[in-house]
Design a protein around this motif. Sequence first.
Motif, PDB file in Angstrom:
ATOM      1  N   PRO A  77       0.666  -1.114  -0.061  1.00 28.92           N
ATOM      2  CA  PRO A  77      -0.052  -0.016  -0.095  1.00 28.92           C
ATOM      3  C   PRO A  77       0.905   1.206  -0.096  1.00 28.92           C
ATOM      4  O   PRO A  77       2.049   1.207   0.599  1.00 28.92           O
ATOM      5  CB  PRO A  77      -0.785  -0.259   1.320  1.00 28.92           C
ATOM      6  CG  PRO A  77      -0.039  -0.964   2.068  1.00 28.92           C
ATOM      7  CD  PRO A  77       0.575  -1.961   1.215  1.00 28.92           C
ATOM      8  N   LEU A  78       0.075   2.345  -0.336  1.00 23.89           N
ATOM      9  CA  LEU A  78       0.882   3.535  -0.358  1.00 23.89           C
ATOM     10  C   LEU A  78       1.685   3.949   0.828  1.00 23.89           C
ATOM     11  O   LEU A  78       2.868   4.626   0.835  1.00 23.89           O
ATOM     12  CB  LEU A  78      -0.073   4.664  -0.826  1.00 23.89           C
ATOM     13  CG  LEU A  78       0.297   6.015  -1.578  1.00 23.89           C
ATOM     14  CD1 LEU A  78       1.084   5.406  -2.727  1.00 23.89           C
ATOM     15  CD2 LEU A  78      -0.496   6.864  -1.743  1.00 23.89           C
ATOM     16  N   VAL A  79       1.022   3.854   2.011  1.00 22.77           N
ATOM     17  CA  VAL A  79       1.765   4.021   3.422  1.00 22.77           C
ATOM     18  C   VAL A  79       3.056   3.463   3.298  1.00 22.77           C
ATOM     19  O   VAL A  79       3.816   3.872   4.088  1.00 22.77           O
ATOM     20  CB  VAL A  79       0.615   3.784   4.577  1.00 22.77           C
ATOM     21  CG1 VAL A  79       0.673   2.225   4.642  1.00 22.77           C
ATOM     22  CG2 VAL A  79       1.234   4.383   5.773  1.00 22.77           C
ATOM     23  N   MET A  80       3.447   2.136   2.574  1.00 26.62           N
ATOM     24  CA  MET A  80       4.503   1.522   2.622  1.00 26.62           C
ATOM     25  C   MET A  80       5.680   2.131   1.494  1.00 26.62           C
ATOM     26  O   MET A  80       6.907   2.002   1.634  1.00 26.62           O
ATOM     27  CB  MET A  80       4.435   0.119   2.764  1.00 26.62           C
ATOM     28  CG  MET A  80       3.863  -0.387   3.926  1.00 26.62           C
ATOM     29  SD  MET A  80       3.142  -2.242   3.840  1.00 26.62           S
ATOM     30  CE  MET A  80       4.843  -3.055   3.651  1.00 26.62           C
ATOM     31  N   THR A  81       4.835   2.176   0.509  1.00 28.17           N
ATOM     32  CA  THR A  81       5.609   2.549  -0.903  1.00 28.17           C
ATOM     33  C   THR A  81       6.038   4.113  -0.938  1.00 28.17           C
ATOM     34  O   THR A  81       7.341   4.330  -1.459  1.00 28.17           O
ATOM     35  CB  THR A  81       5.046   2.580  -2.180  1.00 28.17           C
ATOM     36  OG1 THR A  81       3.673   3.213  -2.054  1.00 28.17           O
ATOM     37  CG2 THR A  81       4.694   0.925  -2.286  1.00 28.17           C
ATOM     38  N   ILE A  82       5.658   5.092  -0.083  1.00 24.45           N
ATOM     39  CA  ILE A  82       5.883   6.482  -0.132  1.00 24.45           C
ATOM     40  C   ILE A  82       7.283   6.404   0.704  1.00 24.45           C
ATOM     41  O   ILE A  82       8.136   7.105   0.052  1.00 24.45           O
ATOM     42  CB  ILE A  82       5.035   7.531   0.633  1.00 24.45           C
ATOM     43  CG1 ILE A  82       3.894   7.650  -0.403  1.00 24.45           C
ATOM     44  CG2 ILE A  82       5.566   8.857   1.109  1.00 24.45           C
ATOM     45  CD1 ILE A  82       2.632   8.344   0.426  1.00 24.45           C
ATOM     46  N   PRO A  83       7.635   5.727   1.869  1.00 19.07           N
ATOM     47  CA  PRO A  83       8.710   5.660   2.456  1.00 19.07           C
ATOM     48  C   PRO A  83       9.945   5.071   1.578  1.00 19.07           C
ATOM     49  O   PRO A  83      10.971   5.651   1.412  1.00 19.07           O
ATOM     50  CB  PRO A  83       8.624   4.793   3.545  1.00 19.07           C
ATOM     51  CG  PRO A  83       7.175   4.889   4.016  1.00 19.07           C
ATOM     52  CD  PRO A  83       6.521   5.349   2.791  1.00 19.07           C
ATOM     53  N   LEU A  84       9.756   4.298   0.635  1.00 19.70           N
ATOM     54  CA  LEU A  84      10.344   3.574  -0.307  1.00 19.70           C
ATOM     55  C   LEU A  84      11.006   4.681  -1.079  1.00 19.70           C
ATOM     56  O   LEU A  84      12.122   4.827  -1.789  1.00 19.70           O
ATOM     57  CB  LEU A  84       9.768   2.381  -1.063  1.00 19.70           C
ATOM     58  CG  LEU A  84       9.701   1.143   0.040  1.00 19.70           C
ATOM     59  CD1 LEU A  84       8.837   0.097  -1.051  1.00 19.70           C
ATOM     60  CD2 LEU A  84      10.816   0.727   0.705  1.00 19.70           C
TER      61      LEU A  84
END
Length: 639
Positions: free
Chosen positions: A475-482
Amino acid sequence: MTGYAYTVLIPLIPLAMFLIIGLLTVKWKPIVFGIMGTIGMGTSFVLSLITAINYFFVVGPGPNGFEPIIATKVTWLRLTEFLHIDLGVMLDPISVMMLVVITTVSLMVHLYSMGYMKGEVGFQRFYAFLSLFSFSMLGLVLATNIFQMYIFWELVGVSSFLLIGYYYEKPSAVAASKKAFIVTRFADLGFLIGILVLSFYTKTFDFADLTAPHTTIFAESASVSFMGVSVFTWAMILIFMGGAGKSAMFPLHIWLPDAMEGPTPVSALIHAATMVVAGVYLVARMFPVFHFQAPDALEIVAWVGGFTSLFAAVIAMTQFDIKRVLAFSTLSQIGYMMLSLGVSGYGGEEGLGYMASMFHLFTHAMFKALLFLGAGSIIHAVHSNDMNDMGGLRKYMPITHITFLIACLTISGIPPFSGFFSKDEILVAAHNYSTTLFSIEYITAGLTAFYMFRLYFRVFWGNERHYHHTPHESPLVMTIPLMVLAFASIFSGFLPFSELVTSDGIGFETETHLMVALPSVLIGVLGIVVAFILYKKESLVPKAITEKLGIFYTATLNKFYIDEIYLFVTKKVIFNYVSRPVAWFDRHIIDGFMVGIGKVTEKTSYEIKQMQSGQLQHYAFAFVAGTLILVLSILYCFI
């Protein structure tokens, strides 16, 4: 108080979050605690960024370069007229840099964990522990004196123990947390003894006094030695022992791979970007003492770092658990940083190694956090840590794939990614100091590229597995930090680091040394090409190579049996020949003596109690007999 007095809030906000999240008994949705922790960490991040911009670019260096600033300080405990323990905030180039590193990575982990840890039992407890760790690490890097650093050093150890053992119902997680705690406690005993020796002869704990370039506090005891070695050399070796334990340098490295039992965001925060660099930060903080008073100890730092970097890289090539590959990669990269400090001089270009170490610490924090969070995204999709269960994931996880590739290129030292610039400076510093150490790091550079792209090709290319369900992007909440960390991994190498963080606070200019950088890049490319040939498509060639390597491959796969050696020494030698005799002596001599005293007392009291019979004739007899004896004694004296 100074204009930077607000910086005390940077560690205090995570402490407040720990207390609030940890003690709240309100039955809110778990995500609320994640949001609270993330907002708190975000506030500390903004304050850290403001501090860095003000310190480096608005105020800038003075006539003597960047000067340390004591933002706030109070005396907590006065031991003697000269020796006292203070609590405060000290800002200088490395502490300000570490503020940015810690708050950036911690903020990304807080945000990422809202997706990764969703649905986990103990979600509130997890965020409380994250905040406690962030407070501890921030307090460590802002310390004004070495004893304050030691206090927060131990708090970091406690936080690590709690986070590694987060899955406390898993025996392996409990064992890993205990292992990390015990190994680092042994190292920290050396650290404490080193602090006591150093403070005994210098009469101070303060970094400002210990690390001043022209300090005279060492002159009076400069000739004092033990076993032919200066007491200050002994003190710095013992202090480095604490740093080696926290940074998992050989032979105290055994706890770090096992620490992967904690949740993957914990691995990114503690065991990749922040906690394990505490040892590097300690050596950097005490660098003037190492350089001027204990150069032999600094040489030990260089060789331990060099050996660890190569040793860990060799092991990483044979591991199949993706988190363990990254754990050994961390050991190797921390070894680079230690070596760079060990080969550094002081001031100007002589201090290139110091600057390069801090530069690599900064870039490594970004790309290694990216690698661990990317690994977490992969594990989240396939529910396995084993590379043998993965393959062809680039089709299903495009963002994770691209960001992970960026991190792999960065750690491999491929330009224009940040790892190229920081690693190049380390290699130049090593080249100027020792051909042997320089050669070790060249070999390590090639091995690093190989094992990272072995991991990359096996996970994202190769043959697709029969997954239980179709993998999907996180989800976006995980890919934004990436994506944020990928951006930092690409562009952090362009920071004018040599003008900001140096051993004496005075900036200097550096340039790319083509005679060092070009072969390094070619070696990295060679490692990538070999990994491409062996692992882009599945083949029997890797298995054939491992069979030919025979016992060497087996030993490498089993981490050279270092854990087994520790178990043998502790169980067979220490337990049998030290612990058992001590236990026997305690049980039969100490306890026996105390039990004997008790039995004699009991026997004596039993005999004496017969005097209290309750019979009048016995009391009359005792009275008359006593009187008679007293009268006869008096008469005898006068006759």
